[in-house]
Design a protein around this motif. Structure first.
Motif, short mmCIF file in Angstrom:
data_model
loop_
_atom_site.label_atom_id
_atom_site.label_comp_id
_atom_site.label_asym_id
_atom_site.label_seq_id
_atom_site.Cartn_x
_atom_site.Cartn_y
_atom_site.Cartn_z
N LEU A 7 0.93 -1.29 -0.11
CA LEU A 7 0.08 0.04 0.10
C LEU A 7 0.82 1.35 0.25
N GLY A 8 2.02 1.09 0.19
CA GLY A 8 3.11 2.17 0.09
C GLY A 8 3.25 2.69 1.46
N ILE A 9 2.67 2.13 2.68
CA ILE A 9 3.03 2.66 3.93
C ILE A 9 4.50 2.04 4.34
N ALA A 10 5.19 2.74 4.83
CA ALA A 10 6.58 2.42 5.35
C ALA A 10 6.69 1.75 6.56
N ALA A 396 -3.73 -0.65 -6.55
CA ALA A 396 -2.49 0.17 -6.63
C ALA A 396 -1.49 -0.06 -5.60
N GLN A 397 -0.14 0.09 -6.15
CA GLN A 397 1.14 -0.22 -5.36
C GLN A 397 2.00 0.88 -5.72
N ARG A 398 2.70 1.26 -4.90
CA ARG A 398 4.08 2.16 -5.15
C ARG A 398 5.00 1.73 -5.89
N ASP A 399 5.62 2.53 -6.70
CA ASP A 399 6.76 2.26 -7.80
C ASP A 399 8.04 2.06 -6.96
N GLN A 400 8.97 1.33 -7.39
CA GLN A 400 10.56 1.42 -6.75
C GLN A 400 11.60 1.90 -7.57
N LEU A 401 12.35 2.37 -6.89
CA LEU A 401 13.62 3.04 -7.37
C LEU A 401 14.67 2.50 -6.60
N PHE A 402 15.95 1.81 -7.24
CA PHE A 402 17.09 1.37 -6.57
C PHE A 402 18.18 1.97 -7.13
#
Length: 553
Positions: A7-10, A396-402
């Protein structure tokens, strides 16, 4: 915990591994497109697949334009004609000036009236006139649009013979038989009939989208370019009698260093396929190569593909995106077309486990010479917490950057707004403002896209190149460009990979501090090598075959 992360909750706030920064400039850039999947409450399977997009300089002015693929209402039957009231895919022309990124919708004036149930797009000069054509994949007959060179397009599907009538997904444009003409490899997904729509349930016993195993697999298609605007279906001749699998992602590259282009297909719930080019056709060798399944011997929900030379060892490594609970998978290439699953060692096991990945790209976003990773995420099964919250489309889900820190990917924080939860699908990368930093276009299912401008603070010099070949000159898809001397930074000249989308074919190289110029080596698709330069830093340069100096291997 996995649900909260999705859900994008850290759960915790890991420190950022670097200063890679993106900002969402979609609205200020004048982009008002919104993808419509035809959501009707009937849970039709094609609803969750699209949509794709492309970054393509369609008018040859040196600036990347944008094509968004539209879907619309699911046809009642696969063979139904395109309804006249279906909204078409949309083309936006890049009108950026003085660093202010702006786009204008030119769909109507371009004559691009593509009204199929669109899913993806492949880009390349398939007609040989020196301009990038558009091959749009659909649920239903695909379409080929010839670029006329004056900013307009003509539908040549019927005359070209490329209207694959099935449920197509990603496609690759590449010269598969090395005859100087670009061919088409089209991945096909499943056999689906809207009139026979099965009912599937979530663990909650409430209705949900079915999984791919419910449907019969559809076989991929290969079209050979005959050079006169026509294509021949050579699937059986080149691939042989092979059982159909559920293809979603494709990429073409020489994985075994024999000088011939191979094809890799990410299959959903089936083993992947590695079509090794024998010079007289293709031999499927994924199982022998080590990339058919993950290190545990499990088939995964292959969707998107990222490709780069991660170890700077002159071979192509693969990143495949998968379903929640599987993690994405990183296959390192030994150089001979054999692979090892090294996902955990590179830090991608636990970090990607809660997400369903689709579009992906391995690219150097901070110009430190190492390819970084960005992934568009979005579920395919209902996220119950979102359904309970009243969301109409609870995927919906958050995208990711690495950031690549050297043999490991570390999550990058500080981009929460740019990577906020959505139903991510297509993803394309390219330099939309020609500043030497790669920007990202994320295309979301049943929602608005995001154009992410790269705002990473980078002081070092750079040089960009566009490799072209032929007469009239076209993007030399299949070539490889590298920086001469020092770090090679090998980059494919290609538009394929990711998921349903097409990238900018240009290469960008980071230069040593203080460098005012550079030399670049291009290895053309037939193995010939040329060195170009000196090339002034801070600019893009066209490198035309025959105008460089012969370079030794």
């Amino acid at each position: 915990m996995a649900v909260l992360a999705a859900l994008g909750i850290a759960l915790s706030a890991p420190a950022s591994a670097g200063a890679v920064r993106f900002s969402d400039i979609t609205d200020e850039a004048g982009i008002d497109f919104r993808h419509d999947n035809g959501l009707s409450g009937d849970w039709h399977y094609p609803e969750i697949v699209g949509g794709g997009c492309a970054l393509v300089d369609h008018d040859g002015d040196g600036r990347l334009d944008i094509l968004f693929i539209q879907s619309g209402a699911v046809p009642r039957r696969l063979a139904d004609a395109e309804p006249p009231d279906r909204a078409p895919s949309r083309l936006y022309r890049n009108t950026t000036t003085d660093g202010r990124i702006r786009f204008a919708d030119v769909t109507d004036t371009a004559g691009l009236d593509a009204r199929g149930y669109g899913l993806g797009v492949a880009v390349g000069d398939l007609t040989g006139n020196g301009h990038p054509d558009l091959y749009i994949t659909n649920y239903g007959p695909n379409s080929l649009w010839r670029n006329n060179g004056d900013g307009t397009f003509t539908d040549i599907t019927a005359a070209s013979g490329t209207g694959d009538p099935g449920f197509s997904a990603s496609a690759s444009v590449a010269d598969l038989d090395r005859d100087g003409r670009l061919d088409l490899f089209v991945s096909n997904y499943v056999v689906y009939d809207p009139a026979d729509n099965p009912t599937c349930l979530a663990e909650s016993t409430r209705r949900d989208y079915c999984g791919p195993s419910v449907f019969e697999a559809a076989g991929d298609t290969v079209y050979r370019n005959l050079g006169d605007g026509r294509f021949e279906d050579v699937t059986e001749a080149w691939l042989g009698d092979h059982p159909p699998l559920r293809g979603l992602g494709t990429v073409v590259a020489d994985f075994d260093a024999d000088g011939l282009p191979d094809v890799f297909v990410a299959n959903d719930g089936d083993q992947n396929q590695f079509w090794r080019n024998t010079g007289a056709g293709f031999s499927e060798q994924a199982l022998a190569s080590g990339a058919a399944v993950n290190r545990h011997g499990r088939m995964e929900a292959g969707m998107g593909i990222g490709l780069a030379d991660l170890q700077d060892d002159a071979d192509w490594d693969l990143l495949l995106t998968h379903l929640t609970g599987e993690s994405n998978t990183l296959y390192l290439n030994f150089g001979d077309g054999s692979f090892v699953d090294d996902t955990a060692a590179w830090g991608l096991q636990a970090s990607t486990l809660p997400f369903t990945g689709f579009g992906a790209a391995l690219a150097d976003f901070d110009r430190d010479t190492r390819p970084d990773l960005i992934v568009a995420n979005g579920a395919v099964r209902v996220i119950e917490a979102r359904r309970e919250a009243g969301e109409a489309y609870p995927l919906a889900q958050r995208d990711q950057l690495f950031r690549n820190t050297g043999r490991r990917f570390e999550p990058v924080t500080g981009n929460e707004a740019a990577l906020a939860p959505a139903v991510g699908r297509g993803l394309a990368i390219g330099d939309v403002d020609n500043d030497g930093l790669r920007d990202v276009l994320v295309c979301n299912n049943h929602g608005a896209p995001r154009l992410l401008r790269n705002r990473t603070r980078v002081d070092g010099p750079w040089v960009g190149v566009r490799a072209v070949t032929g007469e009239p000159p076209r993007d030399a898809l299949g070539a490889v460009a590298s920086l001469a001397g020092g770090a090679a930074q090998r980059q494919r000249v290609a538009t394929d990979g990711s998921y349903l989308s097409a990238h900018d074919p240009r290469a960008v190289f980071a230069l040593p501090a203080g460098a005012g110029e550079a030399r670049v080596v291009v290895e053309w698709a037939d193995g010939a090598r040329e060195r170009f330069g000196p090339l002034a830093a801070g600019h893009y340069h066209d490198l035309r075959r025959g105008e460089g100096e012969t370079a030794s291997p």
